[in-house]
Write a protein that holds these residues in place. Structure first.
Motif, short mmCIF file in Angstrom:
data_model
loop_
_atom_site.label_atom_id
_atom_site.label_comp_id
_atom_site.label_asym_id
_atom_site.label_seq_id
_atom_site.Cartn_x
_atom_site.Cartn_y
_atom_site.Cartn_z
N ASN A 51 0.83 -1.20 0.00
CA ASN A 51 0.00 0.00 0.00
C ASN A 51 0.87 1.25 0.00
OD1 ASN A 51 -2.50 1.23 -0.09
ND2 ASN A 51 -2.76 1.22 2.11
N LEU A 52 1.96 1.24 0.76
CA LEU A 52 2.86 2.39 0.80
C LEU A 52 3.58 2.57 -0.53
CD1 LEU A 52 4.40 2.03 4.36
CD2 LEU A 52 2.90 3.85 3.55
N GLN A 58 0.08 8.70 0.60
CA GLN A 58 -0.83 8.42 1.70
C GLN A 58 -0.12 7.61 2.77
OE1 GLN A 58 -4.14 6.32 0.05
NE2 GLN A 58 -5.01 8.14 -0.90
N GLU A 59 -0.50 7.86 4.00
CA GLU A 59 0.01 7.07 5.10
C GLU A 59 -0.76 5.75 5.14
OE1 GLU A 59 0.20 7.59 9.87
OE2 GLU A 59 0.81 9.30 8.66
N SER A 60 -0.12 4.73 5.66
CA SER A 60 -0.76 3.42 5.74
C SER A 60 -1.98 3.49 6.64
CB SER A 60 0.24 2.41 6.29
OG SER A 60 -0.35 1.16 6.40
N ASN A 61 -3.12 3.06 6.12
CA ASN A 61 -4.37 3.09 6.86
C ASN A 61 -4.73 1.67 7.27
OD1 ASN A 61 -7.02 3.25 7.71
ND2 ASN A 61 -7.68 4.56 6.05
N LYS A 67 -10.09 -4.00 6.28
CA LYS A 67 -11.26 -4.17 5.41
C LYS A 67 -10.90 -4.94 4.14
CE LYS A 67 -13.89 -1.36 2.48
NZ LYS A 67 -13.79 -0.08 1.87
N ASP A 68 -9.75 -4.61 3.54
CA ASP A 68 -9.32 -5.29 2.32
C ASP A 68 -9.00 -6.76 2.59
OD1 ASP A 68 -9.63 -2.94 0.94
OD2 ASP A 68 -7.49 -2.49 0.81
N LEU A 69 -8.43 -7.06 3.74
CA LEU A 69 -8.12 -8.44 4.10
C LEU A 69 -9.40 -9.27 4.21
CD1 LEU A 69 -5.79 -10.38 4.83
CD2 LEU A 69 -6.13 -9.72 7.19
N VAL A 70 -10.41 -8.69 4.84
CA VAL A 70 -11.70 -9.38 4.95
C VAL A 70 -12.34 -9.53 3.57
CG1 VAL A 70 -14.04 -9.22 5.90
CG2 VAL A 70 -12.07 -8.67 7.33
N THR A 71 -12.24 -8.50 2.74
CA THR A 71 -12.81 -8.55 1.39
C THR A 71 -12.12 -9.60 0.53
OG1 THR A 71 -13.39 -6.21 1.49
CG2 THR A 71 -13.28 -7.21 -0.69
N LEU A 72 -10.79 -9.61 0.55
CA LEU A 72 -10.04 -10.57 -0.27
C LEU A 72 -10.26 -12.01 0.20
CD1 LEU A 72 -6.70 -8.65 -0.84
CD2 LEU A 72 -8.35 -9.32 -2.58
N SER A 73 -10.52 -12.19 1.49
CA SER A 73 -10.77 -13.53 2.00
C SER A 73 -12.24 -13.92 1.89
CB SER A 73 -10.32 -13.64 3.46
OG SER A 73 -11.17 -12.89 4.30
#
Length: 101
Positions: A51-52, A58-61, A67-73
């Protein structure tokens, strides 16, 4: 997962890449909760780095990464444990650039 299936499946989030997507798929198959948590933490760190790199301004959010981890899984992985929350307090590593004096 055979290589033919892997190549035909689209990359869902290009900023993380196929390797992260494959790591998440593998993590979903683990039965040992301790190993799964350790792998989730490793994946989250990798996602932060990706992401960085992708979004240098942008700073790492961590909320987005979670949210992306849950979405990808596809909802099979959860990040609701203390070790994951402690990642948020870790400093973001400096880039390889040296400071000018």
């Amino acid at each position: 997962m055979d290589s033919l299936h892997r190549q035909s499946e689209p990359i869902r989030m290009r900023n993380y890449g196929r390797i992260i997507q494959d790591m998440i798929e593998y993590c979903c198959t683990l039965n040992n909760e301790r190993e799964q948590r350790s792998l989730i933490l490793y994946i989250a760190r990798c996602m932060r780095q990706k992401n960085l790199i992708w979004n240098k301004d942008q700073e790492s959010n961590w909320g987005r990464i979670k949210k992306d981890l849950v979405t990808l899984s596809k909802g099979r992985l959860s990040c609701d444990f203390a070790e994951f929350e402690s990642l948020q307090n870790q400093p973001i590593p400096l880039s390889g650039k040296k400071k000018k004096r």
